[in-house]
Design a protein around this motif. Structure first.
Motif, PDB file in Angstrom:
ATOM      1  N   ARG A 150       0.836  -1.201   0.000  1.00 35.09           N
ATOM      2  CA  ARG A 150       0.000   0.000   0.000  1.00 35.09           C
ATOM      3  C   ARG A 150       0.873   1.254   0.000  1.00 35.09           C
ATOM      4  NH1 ARG A 150      -5.160   1.642   3.871  1.00 35.09           N
ATOM      5  NH2 ARG A 150      -5.527   3.669   2.890  1.00 35.09           N
ATOM      6  N   HIS A 152       1.494   5.138   0.844  1.00 33.06           N
ATOM      7  CA  HIS A 152       1.086   6.189   1.769  1.00 33.06           C
ATOM      8  C   HIS A 152       1.732   7.493   1.322  1.00 33.06           C
ATOM      9  CE1 HIS A 152      -0.760   3.426   4.688  1.00 33.06           C
ATOM     10  NE2 HIS A 152       0.257   2.610   4.420  1.00 33.06           N
ATOM     11  N   ARG A 192      -7.389   4.437  -1.723  1.00 37.85           N
ATOM     12  CA  ARG A 192      -6.194   3.622  -1.449  1.00 37.85           C
ATOM     13  C   ARG A 192      -5.491   3.318  -2.774  1.00 37.85           C
ATOM     14  NH1 ARG A 192      -8.392  -1.305  -0.004  1.00 37.85           N
ATOM     15  NH2 ARG A 192     -10.408  -0.450  -0.599  1.00 37.85           N
ATOM     16  N   TYR A 194      -2.203   0.938  -4.401  1.00 33.12           N
ATOM     17  CA  TYR A 194      -1.230  -0.123  -4.173  1.00 33.12           C
ATOM     18  C   TYR A 194      -0.318  -0.255  -5.389  1.00 33.12           C
ATOM     19  CZ  TYR A 194      -4.399  -1.794  -0.459  1.00 33.12           C
ATOM     20  OH  TYR A 194      -5.189  -1.895   0.642  1.00 33.12           O
TER      21      TYR A 194
END
Length: 284
Positions: A150, A152, A192, A194
């Motif tokens: 993931r 950030h 999100r 990825y």
């Protein structure tokens, strides 16, 4: 503090500075102000920033402003000179040179390519001329498991997350690399992102940072983007805003995918190819 925890904290602190640049690309962004925001000494901040992000602060500011320019050019309601002045260049000539280094082509060609490749009407699957390949094609993909990390922080630090995933991959075989966008990037904190690798080799069970995800199967609108990754956001926006409404399809609640067909480690930016995959279903 353990080394992995300290490294994660450094990344989070630097990400605050990057987020400030992304939030207001046209601000002055003095080194002292960014260092204070990240809680680092100004004396050490620039070196730490460069080691984490992979580029200098001035390079990030320049790149974020040019990314803003791609969005303005995609909208098409400003001239190239107006866009140049908006993003901080004193002349269209200086802007054209910088944009060419950033996107691999001139601002005018960038606009023309987006319009001819994406924005112009394309044939539907039932079009009587199946011999002419459309710029957007409809594909059906099967569900595929991937190992994912993931991301950030702002989009501008995604290359760092790719480097981290490569370090986890090590010597394992990778058949495909993906970027996976879950939700709308404008609708944080639900969004999100990825980076993901498809690998047939086994992974250590203790590698808790890497997740095993499934890329959902189903129908996708696929467009093969030619050129640097800096064009991806503008192209995805154009697909959603201009191609989708007249396509006979509507978006589905699955992730949007970036399937990297080759690598910047092997080819020049202009030769990069990325399949942009928009999840769709037939309109009701």
């Amino acid at each position: 503090m353990t080394a992995p925890r300290a490294e994660h904290e450094y990344h989070e602190r630097v990400a605050r500075a990057v987020a400030a640049i992304v939030a207001d690309p046209l601000a002055e962004h003095r080194l002292e102000d960014l260092a204070r925001l990240a809680h680092f000494s100004p004396f050490h901040f620039h070196r730490i920033y460069r080691s984490v992000v992979g580029e200098t602060v001035s390079a990030t500011v320049r790149r974020v402003r040019l990314a803003l320019a791609t969005r303005l050019l995609t909208r098409g309601d400003q001239s190239i000179t107006e866009v140049a002045l908006t993003v901080g260049y004193e002349s269209p000539q200086a802007f054209t040179r910088a944009f060419g280094q950033f996107a691999g082509q001139s601002p005018r060609k960038f606009q023309q390519q987006l319009r001819t490749a994406i924005l112009d009407p394309v044939p539907m699957p039932c079009d009587p001329d199946p011999g002419a390949p459309p710029s957007v094609r409809i594909v059906e993909r099967r569900t595929q498991p991937v190992h994912a990390l993931r991301h950030h922080g702002p989009f501008s630090t995604i290359p760092h997350t790719h480097r981290r995933l490569r370090s986890h991959v090590g010597n394992r075989t990778v058949s495909d690399w993906f970027g996976i966008s879950c939700g709308d990037p404008e609708a944080r904190p639900d969004f999100r992102y990825y980076v993901a690798a498809m690998s047939p080799d086994p992974w250590a069970l203790g590698d808790t940072e890497v997740e095993l995800l499934d890329i959902p199967g189903g129908l996708y609108a696929a467009h093969t983007l030619a050129g640097p990754y800096t064009r991806i956001n503008a192209a995805v926006h154009a697909l959603y805003a201009h191609w989708l409404p007249g396509s006979g399809y509507e978006p589905d609640d699955r992730p949007t995918l970036e399937h990297y067909l080759n690598s910047p480690r092997q080819v020049a930016p202009a030769a990069l190819r990325t399949d942009l995959l928009i999840p769709i279903r037939m309109a009701r």
